[in-house]
Design a protein around this motif. Structure first.
Motif, PDB file in Angstrom:
ATOM      1  N   GLU A   1       0.832  -1.205   0.000  1.00  0.00           N
ATOM      2  CA  GLU A   1       0.000   0.000   0.000  1.00  0.00           C
ATOM      3  C   GLU A   1       0.866   1.255   0.000  1.00  0.00           C
ATOM      4  O   GLU A   1       0.576   2.226  -0.699  1.00  0.00           O
ATOM      5  N   LEU A   2       1.927   1.231   0.777  1.00  0.00           N
ATOM      6  CA  LEU A   2       2.830   2.370   0.834  1.00  0.00           C
ATOM      7  C   LEU A   2       3.467   2.626  -0.533  1.00  0.00           C
ATOM      8  O   LEU A   2       3.526   3.773  -0.997  1.00  0.00           O
ATOM      9  N   LEU A   3       3.932   1.579  -1.184  1.00  0.00           N
ATOM     10  CA  LEU A   3       4.513   1.720  -2.521  1.00  0.00           C
ATOM     11  C   LEU A   3       3.489   2.270  -3.510  1.00  0.00           C
ATOM     12  O   LEU A   3       3.812   3.118  -4.346  1.00  0.00           O
ATOM     13  N   ASP A   4       2.244   1.789  -3.407  1.00  0.00           N
ATOM     14  CA  ASP A   4       1.182   2.294  -4.284  1.00  0.00           C
ATOM     15  C   ASP A   4       0.946   3.781  -4.058  1.00  0.00           C
ATOM     16  O   ASP A   4       0.819   4.551  -5.010  1.00  0.00           O
ATOM     17  N   LEU A   5       0.891   4.187  -2.784  1.00  0.00           N
ATOM     18  CA  LEU A   5       0.674   5.606  -2.468  1.00  0.00           C
ATOM     19  C   LEU A   5       1.804   6.478  -3.008  1.00  0.00           C
ATOM     20  O   LEU A   5       1.582   7.601  -3.447  1.00  0.00           O
ATOM     21  N   ALA A   6       3.023   5.954  -2.955  1.00  0.00           N
ATOM     22  CA  ALA A   6       4.192   6.699  -3.433  1.00  0.00           C
ATOM     23  C   ALA A   6       4.382   6.546  -4.943  1.00  0.00           C
ATOM     24  O   ALA A   6       5.310   7.128  -5.505  1.00  0.00           O
ATOM     25  N   ASP A   7       3.508   5.764  -5.582  1.00  0.00           N
ATOM     26  CA  ASP A   7       3.582   5.499  -7.016  1.00  0.00           C
ATOM     27  C   ASP A   7       4.945   4.908  -7.397  1.00  0.00           C
ATOM     28  O   ASP A   7       5.579   5.331  -8.360  1.00  0.00           O
TER      29      ASP A   7
ATOM     30  N   PRO B   1      19.512   4.747   4.703  1.00  0.00           N
ATOM     31  CA  PRO B   1      19.454   4.049   6.001  1.00  0.00           C
ATOM     32  C   PRO B   1      18.405   4.580   6.974  1.00  0.00           C
ATOM     33  O   PRO B   1      17.681   3.791   7.586  1.00  0.00           O
ATOM     34  N   ASP B   2      18.314   5.885   7.135  1.00  0.00           N
ATOM     35  CA  ASP B   2      17.324   6.435   8.078  1.00  0.00           C
ATOM     36  C   ASP B   2      15.901   6.160   7.606  1.00  0.00           C
ATOM     37  O   ASP B   2      15.010   5.904   8.419  1.00  0.00           O
ATOM     38  N   THR B   3      15.695   6.195   6.301  1.00  0.00           N
ATOM     39  CA  THR B   3      14.365   5.934   5.747  1.00  0.00           C
ATOM     40  C   THR B   3      13.990   4.470   5.936  1.00  0.00           C
ATOM     41  O   THR B   3      12.862   4.152   6.328  1.00  0.00           O
ATOM     42  N   VAL B   4      14.941   3.569   5.685  1.00  0.00           N
ATOM     43  CA  VAL B   4      14.681   2.139   5.884  1.00  0.00           C
ATOM     44  C   VAL B   4      14.327   1.869   7.344  1.00  0.00           C
ATOM     45  O   VAL B   4      13.365   1.153   7.637  1.00  0.00           O
ATOM     46  N   SER B   5      15.073   2.467   8.265  1.00  0.00           N
ATOM     47  CA  SER B   5      14.788   2.273   9.695  1.00  0.00           C
ATOM     48  C   SER B   5      13.398   2.788  10.055  1.00  0.00           C
ATOM     49  O   SER B   5      12.662   2.127  10.799  1.00  0.00           O
ATOM     50  N   ALA B   6      13.047   3.962   9.537  1.00  0.00           N
ATOM     51  CA  ALA B   6      11.722   4.522   9.832  1.00  0.00           C
ATOM     52  C   ALA B   6      10.608   3.652   9.248  1.00  0.00           C
ATOM     53  O   ALA B   6       9.611   3.376   9.924  1.00  0.00           O
ATOM     54  N   LEU B   7      10.784   3.202   8.017  1.00  0.00           N
ATOM     55  CA  LEU B   7       9.772   2.337   7.396  1.00  0.00           C
ATOM     56  C   LEU B   7       9.676   0.989   8.108  1.00  0.00           C
ATOM     57  O   LEU B   7       8.588   0.426   8.242  1.00  0.00           O
ATOM     58  N   GLN B   8      10.804   0.488   8.584  1.00  0.00           N
ATOM     59  CA  GLN B   8      10.783  -0.758   9.338  1.00  0.00           C
ATOM     60  C   GLN B   8       9.954  -0.580  10.606  1.00  0.00           C
ATOM     61  O   GLN B   8       9.128  -1.435  10.939  1.00  0.00           O
ATOM     62  N   GLU B   9      10.152   0.522  11.313  1.00  0.00           N
ATOM     63  CA  GLU B   9       9.391   0.761  12.543  1.00  0.00           C
ATOM     64  C   GLU B   9       7.903   0.945  12.250  1.00  0.00           C
ATOM     65  O   GLU B   9       7.055   0.430  12.980  1.00  0.00           O
ATOM     66  N   LEU B  10       7.574   1.677  11.192  1.00  0.00           N
ATOM     67  CA  LEU B  10       6.167   1.845  10.813  1.00  0.00           C
ATOM     68  C   LEU B  10       5.530   0.503  10.456  1.00  0.00           C
ATOM     69  O   LEU B  10       4.383   0.225  10.823  1.00  0.00           O
TER      70      LEU B  10
ATOM     71  N   LEU C   1      14.004   2.871  -6.230  1.00  0.00           N
ATOM     72  CA  LEU C   1      13.816   2.883  -4.775  1.00  0.00           C
ATOM     73  C   LEU C   1      14.903   3.666  -4.050  1.00  0.00           C
ATOM     74  O   LEU C   1      15.067   3.547  -2.843  1.00  0.00           O
ATOM     75  N   ARG C   2      15.629   4.500  -4.782  1.00  0.00           N
ATOM     76  CA  ARG C   2      16.763   5.231  -4.202  1.00  0.00           C
ATOM     77  C   ARG C   2      16.365   6.009  -2.948  1.00  0.00           C
ATOM     78  O   ARG C   2      17.045   5.942  -1.924  1.00  0.00           O
ATOM     79  N   THR C   3      15.281   6.745  -3.007  1.00  0.00           N
ATOM     80  CA  THR C   3      14.854   7.565  -1.869  1.00  0.00           C
ATOM     81  C   THR C   3      14.524   6.697  -0.656  1.00  0.00           C
ATOM     82  O   THR C   3      14.883   7.031   0.470  1.00  0.00           O
ATOM     83  N   LEU C   4      13.859   5.571  -0.889  1.00  0.00           N
ATOM     84  CA  LEU C   4      13.456   4.703   0.220  1.00  0.00           C
ATOM     85  C   LEU C   4      14.609   3.899   0.795  1.00  0.00           C
ATOM     86  O   LEU C   4      14.520   3.409   1.922  1.00  0.00           O
ATOM     87  N   SER C   5      15.703   3.737   0.047  1.00  0.00           N
ATOM     88  CA  SER C   5      16.782   2.861   0.501  1.00  0.00           C
ATOM     89  C   SER C   5      17.833   3.556   1.362  1.00  0.00           C
ATOM     90  O   SER C   5      18.795   2.925   1.784  1.00  0.00           O
TER      91      SER C   5
ATOM     92  N   ILE D   1      12.646  -7.512   9.920  1.00  0.00           N
ATOM     93  CA  ILE D   1      13.759  -6.761   9.361  1.00  0.00           C
ATOM     94  C   ILE D   1      13.380  -6.402   7.925  1.00  0.00           C
ATOM     95  O   ILE D   1      12.948  -7.259   7.157  1.00  0.00           O
ATOM     96  N   LEU D   2      13.563  -5.135   7.583  1.00  0.00           N
ATOM     97  CA  LEU D   2      13.230  -4.644   6.254  1.00  0.00           C
ATOM     98  C   LEU D   2      14.502  -4.278   5.501  1.00  0.00           C
ATOM     99  O   LEU D   2      15.399  -3.636   6.053  1.00  0.00           O
ATOM    100  N   ASP D   3      14.557  -4.709   4.252  1.00  0.00           N
ATOM    101  CA  ASP D   3      15.660  -4.353   3.364  1.00  0.00           C
ATOM    102  C   ASP D   3      15.053  -3.745   2.112  1.00  0.00           C
ATOM    103  O   ASP D   3      14.102  -4.287   1.554  1.00  0.00           O
ATOM    104  N   ILE D   4      15.580  -2.602   1.700  1.00  0.00           N
ATOM    105  CA  ILE D   4      15.096  -1.953   0.485  1.00  0.00           C
ATOM    106  C   ILE D   4      16.269  -1.768  -0.456  1.00  0.00           C
ATOM    107  O   ILE D   4      17.250  -1.097  -0.125  1.00  0.00           O
ATOM    108  N   ALA D   5      16.168  -2.396  -1.620  1.00  0.00           N
ATOM    109  CA  ALA D   5      17.173  -2.267  -2.688  1.00  0.00           C
ATOM    110  C   ALA D   5      18.588  -2.568  -2.206  1.00  0.00           C
ATOM    111  O   ALA D   5      19.530  -1.867  -2.542  1.00  0.00           O
ATOM    112  N   GLY D   6      18.720  -3.612  -1.363  1.00  0.00           N
ATOM    113  CA  GLY D   6      20.042  -4.013  -0.913  1.00  0.00           C
ATOM    114  C   GLY D   6      20.655  -3.135   0.158  1.00  0.00           C
ATOM    115  O   GLY D   6      21.854  -3.215   0.428  1.00  0.00           O
TER     116      GLY D   6
END
Length: 170
Positions: free
Chosen positions: A35-41, A73-82, A67-71, A98-103
């Protein structure tokens, strides 16, 4: 004659049915992230794996920069917590996913390896210890494993956002 174990068996079967009817932690997390990916297109493929009782989710994309913006480190941590909060809201259970985005996790593990290498070099050059910057519990666990492989010891010190790892000779 009535079998007294019959009600117990019925209760156990009902508990098993209720547990199997409850959505899986990985599926809940994947739905939330989708859903988050859909919202962010954004386009991304979500993989779910379970290792040692912990759910690992990985988001990859066909386009290298998608996925550069989402990958970051701080963004990955925040998305993992959400995502953990979304799972908790649905299940009432604490999630350790544990969430990993684009390696991003592999890139961070490589960075942590370089930090440990430099810290070990300082100790081998005569320092009694080397403190690393604050990091998450997952990252500290990786550092402890890397340090142990090198024959040194480490421990976490500090509280909250200032919790960090200190490395010493073994």
């Amino acid at each position: 004659m009535t079998d007294i174990t019959e009600p117990l068996l019925d209760e156990a079967a009902a508990a098993t049915d209720a547990a199997s009817a409850q959505p899986d932690e990985g599926d809940i997390a994947a739905d939330y992230l989708e859903e988050l990916l859909d919202l962010a297109d954004l386009d991304g493929d979500i993989e779910i794996a379970t290792r040692a009782g912990r759910v690992y989710l990985s988001i990859e994309a066909d386009e290298p920069d998608a996925l550069r913006t989402l990958s970051k480190p701080d963004t990955v941590s925040a998305l993992q917590e959400l995502t953990r909060l979304a799972v908790h809201a649905r299940t009432g259970e604490f999630s350790r996913l544990i969430l990993d985005i684009a390696g991003s996790r592999d890139a961070r593990a490589d960075e942590l390896q370089r930090l440990v290498d430099r810290a070990v070099e300082r100790i081998e050059a005569g320092a009694s210890s080397a403190a690393l910057p604050p990091m998450s519990s997952y990252e500290r666990k990786l550092v402890h494993d890397l340090v142990g492989e090198r024959g040194f010891t480490s421990e976490s010190e500090g509280e909250g956002a200032e919790r960090h790892t200190v490395i010493r000779r073994g």
